[in-house]
Design an enzyme around this catalytic site. Structure first.
Site, mmCIF file in Angstrom:
data_model
loop_
_atom_site.group_PDB
_atom_site.id
_atom_site.type_symbol
_atom_site.label_atom_id
_atom_site.label_comp_id
_atom_site.label_asym_id
_atom_site.label_seq_id
_atom_site.Cartn_x
_atom_site.Cartn_y
_atom_site.Cartn_z
ATOM 1 N N ASP A 1 0.850 -1.191 0.000
ATOM 2 C CA ASP A 1 0.000 0.000 0.000
ATOM 3 C C ASP A 1 0.889 1.245 0.000
ATOM 4 O OD1 ASP A 1 -3.230 0.480 0.963
ATOM 5 O OD2 ASP A 1 -1.841 2.187 1.095
ATOM 6 N N ASN B 1 -12.834 -3.505 2.649
ATOM 7 C CA ASN B 1 -13.769 -2.395 2.802
ATOM 8 C C ASN B 1 -14.753 -2.442 1.637
ATOM 9 O OD1 ASN B 1 -12.480 -1.347 5.119
ATOM 10 N ND2 ASN B 1 -10.971 -0.274 3.862
ATOM 11 N N GLN C 1 -14.148 2.346 1.649
ATOM 12 C CA GLN C 1 -13.606 1.965 0.332
ATOM 13 C C GLN C 1 -13.379 3.231 -0.503
ATOM 14 O OE1 GLN C 1 -15.918 -0.861 -1.977
ATOM 15 N NE2 GLN C 1 -14.285 -1.110 -3.488
ATOM 16 N N HIS D 1 -10.360 -5.322 -3.372
ATOM 17 C CA HIS D 1 -9.013 -5.575 -2.838
ATOM 18 C C HIS D 1 -9.095 -6.045 -1.402
ATOM 19 C CE1 HIS D 1 -10.054 -1.315 -2.350
ATOM 20 N NE2 HIS D 1 -9.380 -1.338 -1.204
ATOM 21 N N HIS E 1 -6.973 -6.035 2.093
ATOM 22 C CA HIS E 1 -5.828 -5.479 2.826
ATOM 23 C C HIS E 1 -5.277 -6.550 3.759
ATOM 24 C CE1 HIS E 1 -6.838 -1.037 2.316
ATOM 25 N NE2 HIS E 1 -8.032 -1.555 2.075
HETATM 26 P P1 AMP Z 1 -9.692 1.246 0.396
HETATM 27 O O1 AMP Z 1 -9.733 2.538 1.191
HETATM 28 O O2 AMP Z 1 -10.112 0.038 1.161
HETATM 29 O O3 AMP Z 1 -10.414 1.405 -0.918
HETATM 30 O O4 AMP Z 1 -8.170 0.992 0.071
HETATM 31 C C1 AMP Z 1 -7.514 1.579 -1.005
HETATM 32 C C2 AMP Z 1 -6.050 1.563 -0.651
HETATM 33 O O5 AMP Z 1 -5.313 1.748 -1.832
HETATM 34 C C3 AMP Z 1 -5.613 2.667 0.328
HETATM 35 O O6 AMP Z 1 -5.054 2.064 1.487
HETATM 36 C C4 AMP Z 1 -4.593 3.459 -0.474
HETATM 37 O O7 AMP Z 1 -3.516 3.910 0.310
HETATM 38 C C5 AMP Z 1 -4.154 2.444 -1.506
HETATM 39 N N1 AMP Z 1 -3.623 2.982 -2.750
HETATM 40 C C6 AMP Z 1 -4.168 3.959 -3.526
HETATM 41 N N2 AMP Z 1 -3.417 4.171 -4.619
HETATM 42 C C7 AMP Z 1 -2.377 3.293 -4.538
HETATM 43 C C8 AMP Z 1 -1.246 3.020 -5.358
HETATM 44 N N3 AMP Z 1 -1.021 3.692 -6.494
HETATM 45 N N4 AMP Z 1 -0.377 2.055 -4.961
HETATM 46 C C9 AMP Z 1 -0.589 1.371 -3.820
HETATM 47 N N5 AMP Z 1 -1.633 1.588 -2.998
HETATM 48 C C10 AMP Z 1 -2.508 2.542 -3.350
#
Ligand code: AMP
Length: 113
Positions: free
Chosen positions: A31, A86, A93, A99, A101
């Site tokens: 992440d 999420n 989300q 995805h 985590h």
């Molecule tokens: P969610 O809030 O459950 O949708 O999680 C999305 C996650 O994606 C967050 O923890 C962000 O920090 C992560 N994220 C967003 N863009 C990127 C990226 N380019 N590379 C890696 N993680 C990312």
């Protein structure tokens, strides 16, 4: 047409990621804003917006993602960790490509915020 997201761009190689695992069904990477010493995302190559969009035909792939998440957590040296999906903006989300985590490497509190 499926919506373009940052994760679909990562799958296509249009955006770089810190990859930790890849196979024909999924991709895992660190992440970009880690919430713990280990914070890895496991995403299906299939562009499902969230677990709400999963169907019976996705059963094997979803099981595969969970098994991969546990394998990665242990490869990262974690004994205990949290696996989170999420679902929807009210649940936190922000990227609408399913995805998982994997978060660990510190004491995790409950309930989550
Ligand atoms: P969610 O809030 O459950 O949708 O999680 C999305 C996650 O994606 C967050 O923890 C962000 O920090 C992560 N994220 C967003 N863009 C990127 C990226 N380019 N590379 C890696 N993680 C990312």
């Amino acid at each position: 047409m499926t919506q373009e997201t940052v994760f679909s761009q990562i799958i296509k190689g249009e955006i770089p990621c810190d990859e930790v695992y890849s196979d024909e069904q999924c991709l895992a990477f660190r992440d970009i804003q880690p919430q713990a010493p280990v914070h890895i995302l496991i995403i299906p190559r299939k562009p499902l917006k969230s677990i709400k969009d999963a169907e019976v035909e996705d059963k094997e792939m979803l099981g595969h993602l969970l098994l991969v998440s546990a394998q990665i957590a242990q490869q990262e040296g974690l004994k205990d960790w949290r696996t989170i999906i999420n679902t929807g903006s009210e649940a936190g989300q922000t990227v609408f490509h399913l995805h998982i985590h994997v978060i660990g490497g510190r004491k995790l509190t409950w309930p989550p915020g």
